[in-house]
Write a protein that holds these residues in place. Structure first.
Motif, PDB file in Angstrom:
ATOM      1  N   ASP A   1     -44.925   7.801   2.256  1.00 31.99           N
ATOM      2  CA  ASP A   1     -44.757   8.925   3.136  1.00 31.99           C
ATOM      3  C   ASP A   1     -44.541   8.654   4.611  1.00 31.99           C
ATOM      4  O   ASP A   1     -44.035   9.553   5.352  1.00 31.99           O
TER       5      ASP A   1
ATOM      6  N   ARG B   1     -41.150   8.998   6.388  1.00 31.63           N
ATOM      7  CA  ARG B   1     -41.030  10.385   6.349  1.00 31.63           C
ATOM      8  C   ARG B   1     -41.591  11.191   7.378  1.00 31.63           C
ATOM      9  O   ARG B   1     -41.302  12.485   7.487  1.00 31.63           O
TER      10      ARG B   1
ATOM     11  N   ARG C   1     -40.118  15.856   3.458  1.00 30.53           N
ATOM     12  CA  ARG C   1     -39.603  15.404   2.125  1.00 30.53           C
ATOM     13  C   ARG C   1     -38.427  15.905   1.638  1.00 30.53           C
ATOM     14  O   ARG C   1     -38.079  15.858   0.169  1.00 30.53           O
TER      15      ARG C   1
END
Length: 208
Positions: free
Chosen positions: A159, A162, A176
């Motif tokens: 993650d 991102r 996402r």
């Protein structure tokens, strides 16, 4: 109603996509300036921790009673939480911008994570192992220990690349989406305000 029961957290307050980002987003504001403090006291902090699923309600109730019986310690715990939040926000802002973490903020974040790991247990989940902060009923720092362990996990996760910063405010979030890059922490908040600002600017130019 206790003065500590003043913060109501909704889904619009928890848009980071990760509890660590929801934590650094506990300062609000309509610009990049972090001007509205939401963790106004230890009880408000516990309210957030339950809403963000950092604490179970029963754990928060025990810590709430402990804090009410020792307000000085609760105040000190809150001050430590806020200090950690701000240095963590500075580091994560640098990370999402592709910049080197600032000093001494990096050292402070590292120290809080190290302290949490010293008290943590390695527990097996459904598919892998993870660090867990054990419940200690007299530990007012339990929530921040869990946040620190979650931070350590976020920094090693898929993650992290991102992570984005809202175009309008200081909030961070995990994008996402598979299509066009997300620009706003939420359309209900900054997205709508940005659209309104653009509309106002066009109308002003049209009537100038």
């Amino acid at each position: 109603m206790s003065e500590w029961d003043q913060s109501a957290w909704t889904k619009d307050d928890l848009v980071g996509g990760h509890p660590v980002l929801d934590f650094v987003n506990t300062v609000a504001g309509r610009s990049k300036e972090r001007s509205v403090e939401r963790l106004t006291d230890y009880g408000a902090y516990l309210n957030w921790a339950v809403a963000a699923e950092v604490l179970f309600p029963g754990e928060a109730a025990g810590l709430r009673n402990l804090g009410l019986n020792d307000p000085a310690e609760a105040g000190a715990a809150l001050a430590a939480v806020v200090a950690f939040r701000e240095v963590l926000h500075a580091c994560l802002m640098a990370e999402q911008a592709g910049e080197i973490w600032p000093e001494p903020e990096r050292r402070q974040v590292m120290q809080v994570i190290r302290d949490a790991l010293l008290d943590a247990r390695l527990e097996k989940g459904t598919q892998s192992y993870a660090w867990s902060a054990p419940v200690i009923e007299t530990d007012l720092a339990l929530p921040v220990k869990r946040i620190a362990l979650a931070t350590e996990d976020l920094l090693r996760s898929d993650d992290l690349p991102r992570m984005r910063n809202c175009d309008r405010c200081s909030w961070l979030f995990i994008d996402r989406g598979r299509g066009r890059a997300r620009r706003w922490c939420s359309m209900a908040a900054c997205g709508s305000r940005a659209k309104s600002a653009r509309y106002y600017k066009r109308q002003k130019a049209r009537h100038a």
